[in-house]
Design a protein around this motif. Structure first.
Motif, short mmCIF file in Angstrom:
data_model
loop_
_atom_site.label_atom_id
_atom_site.label_comp_id
_atom_site.label_asym_id
_atom_site.label_seq_id
_atom_site.Cartn_x
_atom_site.Cartn_y
_atom_site.Cartn_z
N PHE A 190 1.52 6.52 11.03
CA PHE A 190 1.78 5.93 9.73
C PHE A 190 1.27 6.88 8.64
CE2 PHE A 190 1.18 2.46 12.73
CZ PHE A 190 2.26 1.61 12.45
N THR A 192 0.95 6.83 4.55
CA THR A 192 1.03 5.84 3.48
C THR A 192 0.91 6.49 2.11
OG1 THR A 192 -1.37 5.43 3.48
CG2 THR A 192 -0.01 4.11 5.00
N GLN A 197 4.87 2.84 -0.26
CA GLN A 197 5.76 3.45 0.72
C GLN A 197 4.98 3.79 2.00
OE1 GLN A 197 8.92 3.63 -0.11
NE2 GLN A 197 9.81 4.75 1.60
N VAL A 198 5.53 3.43 3.15
CA VAL A 198 4.91 3.74 4.44
C VAL A 198 5.94 4.42 5.32
CG1 VAL A 198 3.76 2.80 6.48
CG2 VAL A 198 3.42 1.71 4.25
N GLU A 199 5.68 5.67 5.68
CA GLU A 199 6.55 6.41 6.58
C GLU A 199 6.03 6.26 8.00
OE1 GLU A 199 6.61 10.40 5.18
OE2 GLU A 199 7.80 9.93 3.38
N VAL A 200 6.94 5.93 8.92
CA VAL A 200 6.59 5.67 10.31
C VAL A 200 7.34 6.65 11.21
CG1 VAL A 200 6.42 3.95 12.14
CG2 VAL A 200 6.31 3.23 9.74
N SER A 241 11.00 4.15 7.44
CA SER A 241 10.04 3.87 6.37
C SER A 241 10.20 2.42 5.95
CB SER A 241 10.24 4.80 5.17
OG SER A 241 11.52 4.60 4.59
N LYS A 243 8.63 -0.50 2.77
CA LYS A 243 8.01 -0.59 1.44
C LYS A 243 7.16 -1.86 1.39
CE LYS A 243 7.18 0.71 -2.80
NZ LYS A 243 8.18 0.77 -3.87
N TYR A 258 -3.63 -3.54 6.93
CA TYR A 258 -2.40 -4.25 7.25
C TYR A 258 -2.31 -4.33 8.78
CZ TYR A 258 -0.93 -4.10 2.40
OH TYR A 258 -0.84 -4.30 1.03
N PHE A 277 -2.57 -0.37 9.81
CA PHE A 277 -2.66 0.80 8.95
C PHE A 277 -3.35 0.39 7.65
CE2 PHE A 277 1.52 -1.07 8.08
CZ PHE A 277 1.52 -1.17 6.70
N ILE A 279 -3.36 1.49 3.48
CA ILE A 279 -2.63 2.26 2.47
C ILE A 279 -3.64 2.99 1.59
CG2 ILE A 279 -1.07 2.15 0.50
CD1 ILE A 279 0.23 -0.28 1.76
N ASN A 395 -4.18 7.64 12.89
CA ASN A 395 -3.87 6.46 12.07
C ASN A 395 -5.08 5.78 11.46
OD1 ASN A 395 -1.09 6.61 12.35
ND2 ASN A 395 -1.06 5.39 14.21
#
Length: 917
Positions: A190, A192, A197-200, A241, A243, A258, A277, A279, A395
């Motif tokens: 992850f 953040t 925005q969270v890119e996975v 990703s 949101k 989260y 994760f 942020i 992570n």
């Protein structure tokens, strides 16, 4: 819930919680607990096929997951070499046809594993987690035998770190079984951003090609994201990703996680992984017109108040006995006001990193070093472990920095190999080709994890190559020496400077931070076990003078086997810093406040009675909570007059609080008392609702021009230096602090002749009061047998005996342990009073014992002080003394001994004082 989970939780086994809460499946079995064990000193196990021979005698039981060297393992032997483990069990996964994996938190160093006689895998490296698929060898309805063979020979190429405190031999982190469907999520990363925005990036291992759906659910399913997948057989990398609206940002003050799960569904069934994760964004940023960067968290500057954590436990060594103790570690840091920790020369257990995430503390995680030459074998093994560590811990939102090397350990080539003479080895043996390899590892880590700060080498030899952060180590004692050093570092720190660099490299505009500091190594022979509080306060104060400097790492969190410079004792018990005696309510956390008032003056100054003294002040702000407002600076100059607190001067100043960084404030002008005194300037910064944001203080040794001193109160005084005794009866007796203190061990007495003014000077003496400062006397081995210098070479870094009671600098800092005594006061042989002396303390309250140290790099009972003792001579005896005008004063110690403090020692500025009127 799986029956496996129920069984795991119901067993009375150590460390029963899931080892990796950041990546947890429901169907698992904890294999911690009793295993059969034996050593293999002749390396015959492979030849004799111990992995298949069920008649081999395993002559011991070992408790996993504890190193066989540690007490908690039940073995407690620091034998290096080969150990064999065996465990038999039955286990059936919840879903028939699942794939089974045997997982290891960490094993030191190389291991081979067999299931029911079938070899399932090998692993090399002492710190990384690893797993073997055991599906084909596992018998789901029968008893299974797990055999683990471990080698740990302390090879030069091994990444060992600082194991001298306690070796991590063999299995030293939890072991567990886990089931997964035929197609499963191997891992996910992850990344953040504070806009939500969270890119996975997920990696999926597919048994066969087909379609699947990946669902991400977090925050009690309020955040959901689905991705339809076309999988190929084998490894699949999936990027997506999501949101998060109105994101709650993770920070040490608000450690919001989260929590949720990943679900991979298809014809193969469903793989569910619980994870989480946070942020947050870590960056380095230039603010306003500054030519240097600060470290920022979530877009704002943060001052990093940190400590060095050896992560050592007395019974488990580098394995914590329980989950509660890992949680307590983070709690004990946070209660000091710290917001970050540097895990030293090792990666941390994932379970402890979970508590750092959950409770909120930033983590700088070191890679473990090897101790041999940086040859190809060492480099290869290092690289293999480093990638395991970074991938496993990626992570954790608490981790903000990876440190690739420490103090050039493992980076110096032996003089013979390097072709240089020994007298120039320290710098020249860090060869140019090794420097380039370090640069390569810096860029490799940046590519692997661009979200974090990467440091090439945490240096004590000014030998950076290339780094995101410009750190250095500081072990200097003495206020003037520290101040001079910091001024030099600041002056030489700028983009393009070659200071703190090696090999023709120069500084960038990277943030400047101290990555180790303290006085343990700033004293000849080491500081032993001595007071931290005095040095710590002025060091924190000096750090905050500089706008460039954005944090520190104090050595260290807890005492360890050979270093006693922790905030806490090894067992977690408190040390008493004594700050609340200067400013009511002050704790060490006041020195870690993001909003801070710098008193730009020495910790103690000798000044004349009655004069005015100018005290410069600075404001240091690394938090915008109060920006745009006006705070109140409350100050007070006071002193102790024979046990009575007297305020000499005081006031309030409004302070505009409007920006980040360090800026000057108007100076204070204070008027000193008109008598001999230890005066204290105490300050507090207060917000609009009367909350105290920070406290600070300095002291003054106020001296009159009278030989016997000037003191307020009724009567006149006769002063007798504590060293002017006419006889003493202690078995061991010695002086300290340039003669300002005298000590007697065990039972004994000091005897003084006291002469009062004759009748021509004082017609009648009506009252006589005797006053002195005394403490109990804890006797150390060096007091009886003599001091022994300790060689502070590299062996000290490996946990060598500190010989603390022989160390000439040792004087135990005040803590929970007490060494009481009792002193009786006799006048002409008649006892007129007795005092219970609770302890022989040493901390910041011993102002004069610190102020009158002869040199900065050697300690002489530094910080020690006693208790104020006052006794009136009874009337009939006073009448006799009025006639004779002289008497014999005897201070008689019982079993606990006695220390007497004179004018230039302890906390009260007088010798033996006889008040008469």
């Amino acid at each position: 819930m799986s029956t496996s989970v129920l069984n795991s939780e119901s067993l009375n086994i150590p460390r029963s919680e899931h080892p990796h809460p950041h990546w947890q499946r429901m169907d698992w079995m904890n294999l911690n607990g009793q295993w059969s064990f034996c050593f293999d000193p002749n390396d015959e196990g492979i030849r004799s096929q111990w992995h298949t021979n069920h008649e081999i005698v395993y002559n011991s039981l070992i408790t996993v997951p504890f190193s066989w060297a540690s007490p908690l393992s039940g073995i407690g032997s620091d034998t290096k070499g080969i150990g064999w483990y065996r465990r038999t069990l039955t286990w059936q996964p919840f879903v028939q046809g699942s794939r089974l994996f045997l997982r290891f938190g960490a094993v030191d160093y190389s291991c081979d594993v067999w299931i029911n006689g079938m070899h399932v895998g090998s692993h090399h490296g002492g710190y990384g987690s690893f797993e073997f698929e055991v599906t084909q060898s596992w018998q789901v309805e029968c008893e299974n035998t797990i055999i683990v063979r471990v080698e740990d020979f302390d090879q030069d190429y091994q990444a060992r770190g600082k194991q001298g405190y306690g070796e991590i031999r063999g299995i030293w982190q939890p072991v567990w079984l886990e089931s997964r469907p035929q197609t499963y999520v191997k891992d996910a990363k992850f990344v953040t951003f504070i806009d939500g925005q969270v890119e996975v990036t997920a990696r999926i291992t597919a048994h066969e090609a087909g379609t699947a759906e990946l669902t991400l659910q977090f925050a009690e399913s309020s955040i959901q994201h689905r991705v339809n997948l076309d999988l190929v057989a084998g490894e699949n990398e999936i990027k997506s990703s999501l949101k998060v609206n109105d994101p709650q940002l993770w920070s040490p003050n608000t450690p919001y996680l989260y929590e949720g799960e990943l679900q991979l569904s298809g014809s193969f069934g469903t793989d569910v992984v619980s994870t989480y994760f946070g942020i947050r964004e870590i960056q380095t940023v230039r603010f306003e017109e500054r030519g240097y960067r600060w470290i920022t968290l979530n877009g704002k500057p943060i001052y990093l108040n940190g400590t060095l954590d050896q992560s050592y436990n007395k019974t488990g060594y580098f394995t914590y006995p329980s989950d509660e103790e890992m949680r307590d570690e983070i709690y004990l840091m946070k209660r000091l006001g710290l917001n970050f920790v540097r895990i030293h020369i090792k990666p941390e257990e994932p379970r402890k990193l979970y508590w750092a995430d959950k409770l909120g503390i930033l983590v700088m995680e070191d890679m473990p070093c090897f101790w041999g030459n940086p040859d190809e074998k060492a480099r290869t093994s290092y690289e293999r472990e480093a990638i395991e560590i970074i991938e496993r811990d990626y992570n954790h939102p608490s981790i903000f920095s990876w440190v690739m090397f420490n103090e050039t350990w493992g980076l110096k080539t032996d003089a013979k190999e390097a072709g240089v003479t020994a007298d120039i080895r320290q710098q020249s043996s860090y060869l140019p080709e090794t420097q380039e390899w370090v640069r390569e590892k810096y860029h490799w880590a940046k590519q692997l994890d661009p979200t974090r700060i990467i440091e090439d080498n945490s240096p004590c030899n000014y030998d950076h190559v290339e780094s995101d952060i410009n750190t250095w180590h500081l072990y200097i004692n003495g206020y003037d020496q520290l101040r001079s050093h910091l001024n030099e570092v600041m002056y030489k720190t700028f983009a393009g400077s070659d200071f703190n660099c090696i090999g023709g490299n120069v500084q960038s505009d990277a943030p400047l931070m101290n990555s180790e500091c303290g006085n343990v190594w700033g004293i000849d022979g080491g500081a032993g076990d001595s007071d931290l509080a005095w040095h710590y306060r002025y060091m924190m104060n000096e750090f905050r003078r500089y706008d460039k400097l954005c944090g520190f790492v104090f050595t260290e969190f807890r005492d360890v086997t050979n270093e006693f410079n922790g905030y806490y004792r090894l067992d977690g018990s408190d040390k008493d810093f004594g700050y609340d005696a200067f400013v009511p309510g002050m704790t060490i956390a006041d020195l870690h406040s993001p909003d801070f008032i710098v008193i730009d003056a020495p910790p103690c100054q000798t000044v004349d009675a009655g004069i005015k003294v100018n005290v410069p002040l600075l404001r240091s702000s690394f938090c915008d909570q109060h920006h745009g407002g006006v705070l109140q600076l409350k100050w007070e100059l006071y002193y102790d007059n024979m046990g009575t607190r007297v305020v000499a001067d005081c006031g309030h100043i409004p302070v505009k609080w409007d920006s980040f960084g360090v800026t000057p404030l108007p100076s204070l002008t204070v008027t000193m008392p008109g008598q001999d005194a230890v005066a204290v300037l105490a300050i507090s910064l207060i917000n609009e609702i009367d909350d105290v944001l920070t406290r600070n203080f300095i002291t003054f040794d106020v001296r009159s021009d009278k030989e016997d001193g000037v003191f307020e109160g009724k009567g006149d005084f006769v002063s007798i230096p504590v060293g002017d005794f006419i006889e003493q009866t202690f078995k061991h007796q010695w002086g300290a602090i340039q003669g300002g203190k005298v000590n007697g061990a065990g039972e004994g007495s000091y005897v003084y002749d006291v002469t009062l003014p004759d009748s021509t000077e004082k017609k009648m003496i009506g009252e006589i009061e005797i006053m002195f400062e005394a403490g109990a006397k804890r006797v150390l081995a060096r007091n009886v047998e003599g001091a022994k210098d300790n060689e502070m070479g590299i062996s000290a870094m490996h946990g060598a005996d500190a010989k603390v009671e022989y160390n000439p600098n040792t004087y135990y800092m005040t803590d929970d342990v007490r060494h009481p005594s009792r002193v009786n006061v006799l006048v002409d042989g008649k006892r007129i009073g007795s005092f219970d002396l609770p302890n022989d303390p040493a901390d910041s309250r011993g102002v004069l014992s610190w102020h009158y140290q002869a040199v900065a790099n050697k300690l002489d009972e530094a910080g020690s002080y006693g208790y104020l003792c006052k006794v009136n001579v009874p009337g009939q005896l006073a009448s006799k003394l009025d006639r004779n005008r002289s008497f014999r004063l005897e201070l008689q110690a019982e079993e606990g001994g006695m220390a007497l403090y004179g004018r230039n020692a302890g906390r009260y500025p007088f010798d033996l004082l006889i008040r008469y009127n």
